[in-house]
Write a protein that holds these residues in place. Structure first.
Motif, short mmCIF file in Angstrom:
data_model
loop_
_atom_site.label_atom_id
_atom_site.label_comp_id
_atom_site.label_asym_id
_atom_site.label_seq_id
_atom_site.Cartn_x
_atom_site.Cartn_y
_atom_site.Cartn_z
N ILE A 27 -9.60 8.31 -2.02
CA ILE A 27 -9.43 9.76 -1.88
C ILE A 27 -9.85 10.47 -3.17
CG2 ILE A 27 -7.02 9.85 -2.65
CD1 ILE A 27 -6.54 11.84 -0.35
N SER A 50 5.95 1.23 5.47
CA SER A 50 5.71 0.24 6.52
C SER A 50 6.96 0.09 7.38
CB SER A 50 5.27 -1.07 5.90
OG SER A 50 6.36 -1.87 5.57
N PHE A 72 -2.89 3.47 11.88
CA PHE A 72 -3.78 4.34 11.12
C PHE A 72 -3.16 4.81 9.81
CE2 PHE A 72 -6.19 4.10 14.94
CZ PHE A 72 -7.45 3.99 14.42
N VAL A 73 -1.82 4.84 9.72
CA VAL A 73 -1.21 5.03 8.40
C VAL A 73 -1.62 3.87 7.51
CG1 VAL A 73 0.96 4.92 7.14
CG2 VAL A 73 0.78 6.41 9.09
N ARG A 74 -1.64 2.68 8.09
CA ARG A 74 -2.01 1.49 7.34
C ARG A 74 -3.47 1.56 6.88
NH1 ARG A 74 -4.28 -2.90 9.71
NH2 ARG A 74 -4.25 -4.86 8.59
N GLY A 117 0.74 4.41 -4.79
CA GLY A 117 0.39 3.01 -4.93
C GLY A 117 1.46 2.22 -5.64
N ALA A 148 1.13 3.93 13.40
CA ALA A 148 1.41 2.95 12.34
C ALA A 148 0.11 2.31 11.85
CB ALA A 148 2.37 1.89 12.87
N MET A 169 7.33 3.14 9.72
CA MET A 169 6.44 3.11 10.87
C MET A 169 6.91 2.06 11.88
SD MET A 169 4.71 5.59 10.10
CE MET A 169 3.62 5.85 11.47
N SER A 201 0.72 -6.83 4.00
CA SER A 201 2.14 -6.57 3.81
C SER A 201 2.58 -5.36 4.63
CB SER A 201 2.45 -6.37 2.33
OG SER A 201 1.42 -5.65 1.69
N PHE A 202 1.69 -4.37 4.79
CA PHE A 202 2.09 -3.21 5.58
C PHE A 202 2.34 -3.61 7.03
CE2 PHE A 202 1.83 0.72 7.87
CZ PHE A 202 2.38 1.63 7.00
N LEU A 218 -5.70 5.67 0.04
CA LEU A 218 -4.66 6.11 -0.90
C LEU A 218 -4.33 4.97 -1.86
CD1 LEU A 218 -2.37 8.01 1.61
CD2 LEU A 218 -4.23 8.90 0.24
N GLY A 219 -3.36 5.22 -2.71
CA GLY A 219 -2.95 4.19 -3.66
C GLY A 219 -3.92 4.07 -4.82
N ARG A 220 -3.85 2.93 -5.50
CA ARG A 220 -4.75 2.69 -6.64
C ARG A 220 -5.88 1.78 -6.20
NH1 ARG A 220 -0.75 0.05 -10.35
NH2 ARG A 220 0.56 -0.03 -8.51
N MET A 232 2.44 6.08 0.52
CA MET A 232 1.41 5.12 0.12
C MET A 232 0.54 5.66 -1.02
SD MET A 232 1.53 2.51 2.31
CE MET A 232 -0.08 1.75 2.38
N ASP A 233 0.63 6.97 -1.30
CA ASP A 233 -0.40 7.60 -2.13
C ASP A 233 -0.39 7.13 -3.57
OD1 ASP A 233 -2.54 9.51 -2.45
OD2 ASP A 233 -1.14 10.55 -3.74
N TYR A 265 -5.45 4.17 6.61
CA TYR A 265 -5.71 5.25 5.66
C TYR A 265 -4.95 5.02 4.35
CZ TYR A 265 -7.05 9.91 4.25
OH TYR A 265 -7.64 10.96 3.60
N GLY A 266 -3.72 4.58 4.47
CA GLY A 266 -2.90 4.39 3.28
C GLY A 266 -3.44 3.29 2.39
N VAL A 267 -3.89 2.20 2.99
CA VAL A 267 -4.39 1.08 2.18
C VAL A 267 -5.82 1.37 1.72
CG1 VAL A 267 -4.91 -1.37 2.16
CG2 VAL A 267 -2.88 -0.55 3.32
N GLN A 316 0.70 -3.29 -5.16
CA GLN A 316 0.82 -2.27 -4.10
C GLN A 316 1.00 -2.95 -2.74
OE1 GLN A 316 -2.16 1.09 -4.52
NE2 GLN A 316 -3.23 -0.64 -5.35
N TYR A 317 1.45 -2.17 -1.79
CA TYR A 317 1.46 -2.70 -0.43
C TYR A 317 0.02 -2.81 0.06
CZ TYR A 317 5.94 -3.63 1.65
OH TYR A 317 7.09 -4.23 2.02
#
Lengths: 305, 667
Positions: free
Chosen positions: B372, A119, B441-443, A110, B439, A122, B577-578, B450-452, A107-108, B445-447, B572-573
């Motif tokens: 982050i 997704s 918490f990945v969502r 983006g 799952a 998981m 969507s995640f 992380l990401g843009r 995910m990092d 934290y990831g959304v 991005q996701y």
């Protein structure tokens, strides 16, 4: 610990070689994965502009967690030093930690591909992990322990015999292993640039040494699951603690034979079956979950099964 | 001075701080938080001291009912919960010192905040039904006032209304439960209640009432639907207190009554608790997976953890009813350990959510992203929290869940076949909940982190202030400590387990390398410290070797993304969507999740729409019908408001006759 890391890429090479032979191709040498990894390690890393520190740390964490988990599974001898550090539940959870970081790394940057991989990974994990835990339950009920060394010893003793629940656990564990290792029919380890990929989509942004660490971790995970199945369901030849050196030698040979057999079975299975749609995967893993639960419940209904 | 006097003094000081805050005015906000934090730290110290030294101290204050007074008591159980409350309260107050600097309406919060803490402490200390219920009600009302802090927001007002109704229903259930326990003679002191014996039927009714009264406060399904409305509506530090600490006080009420006051129970009382707990765990975390609002997703995850704790408590009840004291002690200690852990990581998560809310001005995950980079420290501390709550080794959430699984593995010893079947099924559900938590918490934290950046506000976010970071760091350190040394925590819990289950988990401090060995070394062991050391060592070794022998060059470039990177952050996701794979596999059945696509014809200039909807089954099947029934009854009764005086008089007369007749027939 060094043994598993040396063997893991070779095992991947063996599987690839056998698949190639089954498709009447000649295939690369079984040492090719090692060569790939070493080559990747020497290359520079190309990082996306907005990659964070997490993206750079994750490969090492993933590798370390998988390595520790793989080192805790008895390969050719039980009762190794520090084998009491974690039981089967903790080993499964360690793989979960590795997956958590891999999904976060996906995910990092983006990108859409990383997200799709994370997704789906998981989603697969949410069904594979409970199935694995129920298998652990049935094994623990038979062996009276969740320690892998003890389970292997109990399974090797003639008292266990053939049991229906063990058969169910074996089938369920093979299904979980296929899903966890991103093999056909759940995922395709050879695919690229396809919307169906899961594991490869997550690591799409990785390059150089980071990719090498992740490939190594994936190879280790495959070795871990084959060792796990071998040590639980085919514990013949495993050396007990304090055995003679000759026993250790035969145990090592037996272990290598088991690995080759496991790899051959995987290759044969993968060539004979097609990949399934992503939303068929929950049915596949749901079956594993049900088998695990049935196996556990059968143990309660009848001690003989 | 005995520990109980000090604790009572602390509760009194906290309760008195609220009125003082009103007099001092808005400039004193930081002072109020600092004072509350110091008192909470003292409470934690008193609790820990009482827990480790053992011994029970009691006192009677001449307040409350004239013939009863207020009985107070500090035993191992209340000492443990006082420690949890003290640590949580101290950390949250420290966080609030930073929060107060940019709070534009502090007078909506500070008059109630210390009193809320004090009332929770009073619930833990109460030793008679009257002071227990009184403190419980004060706790409910003050937290209700805090939920309404942002009263301009219609959503917060609705949350406050639903919360008030649920709190009233819950308190009524508790009132009935204590009434049944006290009996016709009105023995309201807990000592009297403890000494009374009851029939299994009465005990079962009390258990049901406790599940409704304390369970609804804790967030047990199907009474949970108010929680994801009320907890996020409050200011973030209050959300942290409500989720991290108040749910624990509710659990204390349940444990105090069911394990202590009610005495022995029949085994058939436990399956209901196990089933409700496991169901709550799965339902809560699936809802958390679907939710796009960060704080609300955290509230749903609280529901999941409460479910996990109730499952362990139900197992402990089952073991205890069958005389398996060691197994009961294991399940019970695991529940307490998880209570402690959940306080630590859920408070931390809500603080982090508050920090992002302050930085970006939004609670919606889809408007965060890339935090982050802008908030590195918050992001690192939140990473610890999400790892811990996802039950991943080597952190603390895994240690307590591992203990719960170990106690489930002792269930073959139970004589009842139904319980034998139920325990592994509950184990499977808990494993599903744990995997879904990872799952979810990945969502999150990831959304979120992380990401843009998904919005301008997220791109321009700034790091939280020092006080907030210090509070979060404190709790993160606690998560790591409890994960690496679970044996020490388990040893500290031994007096509580002995008090309520008659046995305790074998002492862990003497084990080699501080290995966690709940039953026997050949059965199951886990060593968080060694796992952490091994991971750190092998990760460091691999990194060092690769950097030294192979390559250490880094080049920055645009993202690869299969050759077609799209710079628009919307590609991005996102949160929705995640969640899509899990929404399709589990959500369609459990939550009636639906997706509707409105695709305009070619040439039509309308925008295409893709909408996702899901419903909380508890809201549909329990809350909405009950609300409709109450509404219909109220409309019916409304007629009585517009009668003439003659009709009123005749009604009064008729009811009097009816009551008197009934009374005569009764005798």
């Amino acid at each position: 610990m060094a043994l598993v890391i040396a063997l893991a890429p070779v095992l991947t090479g063996v599987v690839r070689k056998m698949k190639a032979r089954l498709m009447r191709r000649r295939g690369a040498s079984i040492l090719q994965p090692w060569r790939d990894i070493l080559r990747l390690m020497r290359k520079e890393v190309v990082l996306a502009d907005n990659a964070s520190w997490l993206f750079r740390v994750a490969p090492y964490v993933i590798f370390a967690a998988t390595w520790v988990a793989a080192a805790l599974v008895p390969t050719f001898a039980t009762g190794l030093q520090f084998s009491w550090t974690a039981d089967l539940i903790a080993i499964v959870a360690l793989l979960g930690s590795a997956r958590f970081f891999l999904a976060l790394a996906g995910m990092d940057v983006g990108t859409a591909f990383g997200g799709i991989g994370s997704s789906r990974e998981m989603m697969i994990a949410t069904l594979a992990e409970p199935a694995m835990l129920l298998i652990t339950f049935s094994l623990a009920l038979i062996a009276g322990s969740t320690q892998l060394s003890t389970i292997a010893e109990v399974m090797a003793s003639p008292a266990v015999g053939l049991r229906v629940s063990l058969g169910m656990a074996l089938v369920a564990m093979v299904m979980v292993a296929l899903a966890e290792n991103a093999r056909i029919p759940v995922d395709n380890p050879a695919t690229h640039l396809e919307l169906t990929m899961v594991h490869e989509a997550m690591v799409l942004e990785y390059s150089g040494r980071h990719l090498a660490m992740i490939e190594l971790a994936a190879a280790l995970k495959l070795l871990l699951y084959i060792s796990l199945i071998a040590c639980v369901f085919a514990p013949w030849g495993i050396a007990a603690p304090g055995a003679a050196p000759v026993t250790y030698l035969t145990a090592t040979l037996a272990y290598l034979a088991k690995l080759t057999l496991g790899g051959a079975a995987l290759a044969a299975f993968e060539t004979s079956i097609a990949k399934m749609r992503v939303f068929r995967v929950p049915d596949f893993l749901g079956a594993a979950l049900m088998l695990g639960l049935l196996g556990t419940l059968l143990l309660f209904v009848s001690r003989g099964l | 001075m005995a520990p109980i006097d000090l604790a009572a003094l602390a509760a009194g000081a906290l309760l008195a701080l609220g009125p003082l805050a009103i007099m001092a005015g808005r400039r004193a906000a930081s002072g109020v938080y600092i004072a509350s934090g110091l008192i909470c730290a003292a409470v934690a110290g008193i609790g820990l001291f009482a827990l480790l030294t053992g011994g029970v101290s009691t006192t009677v204050l001449p307040i409350g009912l004239p013939w009863l007074g207020a009985h107070l008591r500090l035993d191992a159980l209340s000492a443990f919960f006082a420690t949890v409350l003290g640590i949580g309260g101290a950390a949250v107050s420290l966080y609030a010192v930073g929060y107060a600097r940019h709070d534009d309406d502090p007078m909506r919060v500070i008059p109630f905040y210390p009193g809320f803490l004090g009332a929770m402490l009073a619930v833990l200390l109460a030793d008679d039904a009257f002071s227990f219920l009184m403190s419980w009600e004060v706790m409910s009302l003050l937290s209700w006032a805090l939920v309404l802090a942002h009263h301009h927001d219609p959503e917060a007002r609705r949350a406050g209304f639903v919360y008030l109704v649920m709190a009233a229903i819950g308190t009524m259930a508790l009132l009935l439960a204590f009434g049944l326990m006290a009996g016709p003679d009105g023995g309201y002191a807990f000592d009297t209640i403890r000494a009374t014996t009851r029939t299994p039927l009465v005990a079962a009714i009390i258990l049901g009432l406790m599940l409704l009264g304390a369970g609804s406060k804790a967030g047990l399904a199907p009474f949970h639907a108010w929680l994801p409305l009320a907890h996020p509506a409050a200011p973030s530090h209050v959300s942290a207190l409500m989720s991290g600490v108040m749910t624990k006080v509710a659990l204390y009420g349940f444990i105090r009554v069911v394990f202590d006051l009610m005495g022995p129970q029949a085994w058939w009382a436990s399956p209901a608790v196990i089933l409700m707990g496991a169901g709550t765990a799965v339902l809560g975390i699936i809802l958390a997976m679907m939710e796009g609002d960060l704080k609300r997703a955290l509230a749903y995850s609280t529901i999941e953890n409460i479910g996990v704790i109730f499952t362990a408590l139900g197992l402990a009840m089952a073991f205890r009813a069958n005389g398996m004291e060691a197994a009961a002690a294991l399940a019970f200690s695991a529940a307490l350990f998880h209570i402690f852990n959940h306080m630590a990581f859920k408070s931390l998560l809500f603080m982090g959510a508050g920090a992002t809310l302050t930085a970006t001005g939004t609670r919606s995950l889809d408007r965060m992203g890339g935090l982050i980079h802008q908030m590195p420290v918050t992001a690192a501390l939140m990473l610890v929290a999400v790892l811990a709550i996802s039950a991943l080794p080597p952190l603390n959430g895994f240690a307590s869940e591992w203990l719960i699984f170990q106690s489930i593995l002792l269930s073959p010893g139970l004589p009842e076949p139904s319980l034998q079947m139920l325990a592994p099924a509950a184990g499977g559900l808990l494993a599903l909940a744990a995997a879904l938590a990872a799952a979810a918490f990945v969502r999150i934290y990831g959304v979120g982190f992380l990401g843009r950046p998904r919005s301008d506000a997220a791109r321009d976010a700034v790091e939280a202030d020092r006080a907030s970071l210090a509070a979060m760091g404190l709790l993160a350190a606690l998560c790591v400590f409890a994960g690496l040394f679970p044996g020490l925590i388990l040893d500290a819990l031994a007096p509580v387990a002995s008090q309520l289950t008659g046995a305790h988990v074998p002492a862990q401090a003497g084990q080699p390398w501080l290995t966690l060995t709940p039953v026997a070394a050949t059965r199951s062991t886990y060593n968080g410290l060694l796992v952490a050391v091994f991971i750190a060592l092998s990760g460091w070794l691999a990194a060092a070797l690769v950097h030294r022998l192979a390559s250490r060059d880094v080049r920055r470039g645009p993202a690869w993304d299969c050759g077609f990177p799209n710079i628009d952050p919307i590609t991005q996701y996102g949160a929705g969507s995640f969640a899509q794979p899990i929404r399709r596999t589990l959500g369609t059945v459990l939550l009636r999740a639906r997706e509707s696509v409105d695709m305009p014809e070619p040439g039509d200039l309308r925008p295409a729409r893709h909408e996702v909807s899901y419903e909380d089954p508890a809201w549909l099947t329990l809350y909405a019908p009950v609300a409709r029934m109450v509404d219909a009854a109220a409309t019916y009764v409304n007629r009585f408001q517009f009668l003439t005086i003659r009709r009123y008089l005749s009604l009064v007369f008729a009811s009097l006759i009816l009551l008197l007749t009934g009374l005569t027939l009764w005798h």
